[in-house]
Design a protein around this motif. Structure first.
Motif, mmCIF file in Angstrom:
data_model
loop_
_atom_site.group_PDB
_atom_site.id
_atom_site.type_symbol
_atom_site.label_atom_id
_atom_site.label_comp_id
_atom_site.label_asym_id
_atom_site.label_seq_id
_atom_site.Cartn_x
_atom_site.Cartn_y
_atom_site.Cartn_z
ATOM 1 N N PRO A 5 0.819 -1.208 0.000
ATOM 2 C CA PRO A 5 0.000 0.000 0.000
ATOM 3 C C PRO A 5 0.860 1.269 0.000
ATOM 4 O O PRO A 5 1.351 1.703 1.037
ATOM 5 N N LEU A 6 1.051 1.831 -1.181
ATOM 6 C CA LEU A 6 1.851 3.046 -1.361
ATOM 7 C C LEU A 6 0.906 4.232 -1.279
ATOM 8 O O LEU A 6 0.128 4.481 -2.198
ATOM 9 N N ARG A 7 0.942 4.939 -0.175
ATOM 10 C CA ARG A 7 0.013 6.053 0.061
ATOM 11 C C ARG A 7 0.306 7.233 -0.845
ATOM 12 O O ARG A 7 -0.604 7.844 -1.401
ATOM 13 N N ALA A 8 1.588 7.589 -0.986
ATOM 14 C CA ALA A 8 1.949 8.756 -1.796
ATOM 15 C C ALA A 8 3.443 8.746 -2.055
ATOM 16 O O ALA A 8 4.207 8.062 -1.374
ATOM 17 N N GLN A 9 3.833 9.553 -3.055
ATOM 18 C CA GLN A 9 5.245 9.801 -3.337
ATOM 19 C C GLN A 9 5.429 11.315 -3.429
ATOM 20 O O GLN A 9 4.563 12.021 -3.952
ATOM 21 N N PHE A 10 6.569 11.773 -2.914
ATOM 22 C CA PHE A 10 6.887 13.197 -2.906
ATOM 23 C C PHE A 10 8.274 13.423 -3.465
ATOM 24 O O PHE A 10 9.120 12.520 -3.415
ATOM 25 N N LEU A 11 8.500 14.634 -3.935
ATOM 26 C CA LEU A 11 9.828 15.096 -4.325
ATOM 27 C C LEU A 11 10.257 16.143 -3.309
ATOM 28 O O LEU A 11 9.576 17.159 -3.136
ATOM 29 N N LEU A 12 11.356 15.877 -2.611
ATOM 30 C CA LEU A 12 11.976 16.846 -1.715
ATOM 31 C C LEU A 12 13.059 17.535 -2.527
ATOM 32 O O LEU A 12 13.994 16.888 -2.994
ATOM 33 N N HIS A 13 12.919 18.831 -2.736
ATOM 34 C CA HIS A 13 13.827 19.576 -3.613
ATOM 35 C C HIS A 13 14.456 20.736 -2.852
ATOM 36 O O HIS A 13 14.267 20.866 -1.634
ATOM 37 N N ALA A 14 15.189 21.577 -3.538
ATOM 38 C CA ALA A 14 15.945 22.658 -2.899
ATOM 39 C C ALA A 14 15.054 23.704 -2.230
ATOM 40 O O ALA A 14 15.513 24.439 -1.359
ATOM 41 N N HIS A 15 13.782 23.763 -2.609
ATOM 42 C CA HIS A 15 12.897 24.798 -2.085
ATOM 43 C C HIS A 15 11.736 24.251 -1.265
ATOM 44 O O HIS A 15 10.883 25.009 -0.839
ATOM 45 N N GLY A 16 11.678 22.950 -1.069
ATOM 46 C CA GLY A 16 10.591 22.384 -0.287
ATOM 47 C C GLY A 16 10.177 21.005 -0.762
ATOM 48 O O GLY A 16 11.012 20.205 -1.194
ATOM 49 N N VAL A 17 8.875 20.756 -0.711
ATOM 50 C CA VAL A 17 8.326 19.440 -1.016
ATOM 51 C C VAL A 17 7.135 19.612 -1.950
ATOM 52 O O VAL A 17 6.356 20.542 -1.792
ATOM 53 N N ARG A 18 7.014 18.695 -2.899
ATOM 54 C CA ARG A 18 5.782 18.645 -3.679
ATOM 55 C C ARG A 18 5.395 17.198 -3.912
ATOM 56 O O ARG A 18 6.252 16.316 -4.023
ATOM 57 N N GLN A 19 4.097 16.958 -3.934
ATOM 58 C CA GLN A 19 3.602 15.607 -4.164
ATOM 59 C C GLN A 19 3.741 15.262 -5.635
ATOM 60 O O GLN A 19 3.530 16.106 -6.512
ATOM 61 N N LEU A 20 4.109 14.027 -5.894
ATOM 62 C CA LEU A 20 4.163 13.520 -7.261
ATOM 63 C C LEU A 20 2.818 12.894 -7.601
ATOM 64 O O LEU A 20 2.227 12.188 -6.784
ATOM 65 N N HIS A 21 2.361 13.161 -8.814
ATOM 66 C CA HIS A 21 1.086 12.641 -9.301
ATOM 67 C C HIS A 21 1.317 11.851 -10.574
ATOM 68 O O HIS A 21 2.421 11.873 -11.138
ATOM 69 N N ALA A 22 0.297 11.176 -11.045
ATOM 70 C CA ALA A 22 0.414 10.297 -12.205
ATOM 71 C C ALA A 22 1.048 10.980 -13.417
ATOM 72 O O ALA A 22 1.839 10.361 -14.132
ATOM 73 N N ASP A 23 0.747 12.251 -13.666
ATOM 74 C CA ASP A 23 1.342 12.914 -14.823
ATOM 75 C C ASP A 23 2.832 13.169 -14.659
ATOM 76 O O ASP A 23 3.526 13.451 -15.620
ATOM 77 N N ASP A 24 3.347 13.047 -13.433
ATOM 78 C CA ASP A 24 4.792 13.179 -13.214
ATOM 79 C C ASP A 24 5.557 11.951 -13.653
ATOM 80 O O ASP A 24 6.733 12.028 -13.967
ATOM 81 N N TRP A 25 4.919 10.792 -13.636
ATOM 82 C CA TRP A 25 5.637 9.581 -14.026
ATOM 83 C C TRP A 25 5.070 8.928 -15.268
ATOM 84 O O TRP A 25 5.617 7.945 -15.756
ATOM 85 N N ALA A 26 4.003 9.456 -15.804
ATOM 86 C CA ALA A 26 3.383 8.871 -17.008
ATOM 87 C C ALA A 26 4.277 8.979 -18.224
ATOM 88 O O ALA A 26 5.149 9.773 -18.328
#
Length: 149
Positions: A128-149
């Motif tokens: 059960p993978l609840r979510a994936q995020f990108l931790l970057h130089a300015h903070g955090v953003r959630q990754l969504h299907a269009d990020d990996w499609a």
């Protein structure tokens, strides 16, 4: 929200989860993967695990004693599933840390490749993978299907 109160807070929606990730991890310092668990009541579980030096290619096939020849992503998803079961947690959150901006680039972007591969492997293995995020130089953003499609 402060880090001490975080353990008692149910992270019911994605915004709460993103805020918790940002509070815990702040900003990217290096390329690594953070593994977080969510317990059965929706709270942050134990342990919080960093993993530096994960392979660059999630599709590279490697021999694993108990799994045979499998892709790196399959091996990682299998081990994460085992850790989730052993620790008694309900779900997993992956945070891909890398120095740089919040943009996920083209087909060769390793965050895109890993997020896609882990979504597929988690689904295939019943993790059960609840979510994936990108931790970057300015903070955090959630990754969504269009990020990996």
């Amino acid at each position: 929200m402060n880090p001490d109160a975080l353990r008692d807070l149910a992270l019911d929606d994605d915004d709460d989860l993103r805020d918790a990730v940002e509070l815990l991890l702040h900003r990217a310092n290096q390329r690594q993967l953070w593994l977080l668990f969510i317990d059965g009541r929706g709270r942050l579980g134990e342990p919080l695990m960093p993993m530096a030096d994960y392979p660059s290619d999630p599709l590279e096939v490697v021999p694993i004693d108990d799994l045979g020849d499998v892709a790196q992503a399959q091996a990682l998803a299998h081990r994460i599933g085992m850790l989730r079961e052993i620790t008694g947690n309900a779900a997993v959150v992956l945070v891909w840390e890398r120095v740089g901006d919040a943009r996920v680039g083209g087909e060769e972007d390793d965050v895109r490749l890993w997020a896609r591969a882990m979504r597929r492997q988690a689904s295939s293995l019943g993790v059960p993978l609840r979510a994936q995020f990108l931790l970057h130089a300015h903070g955090v953003r959630q990754l969504h299907a269009d990020d990996w499609a």
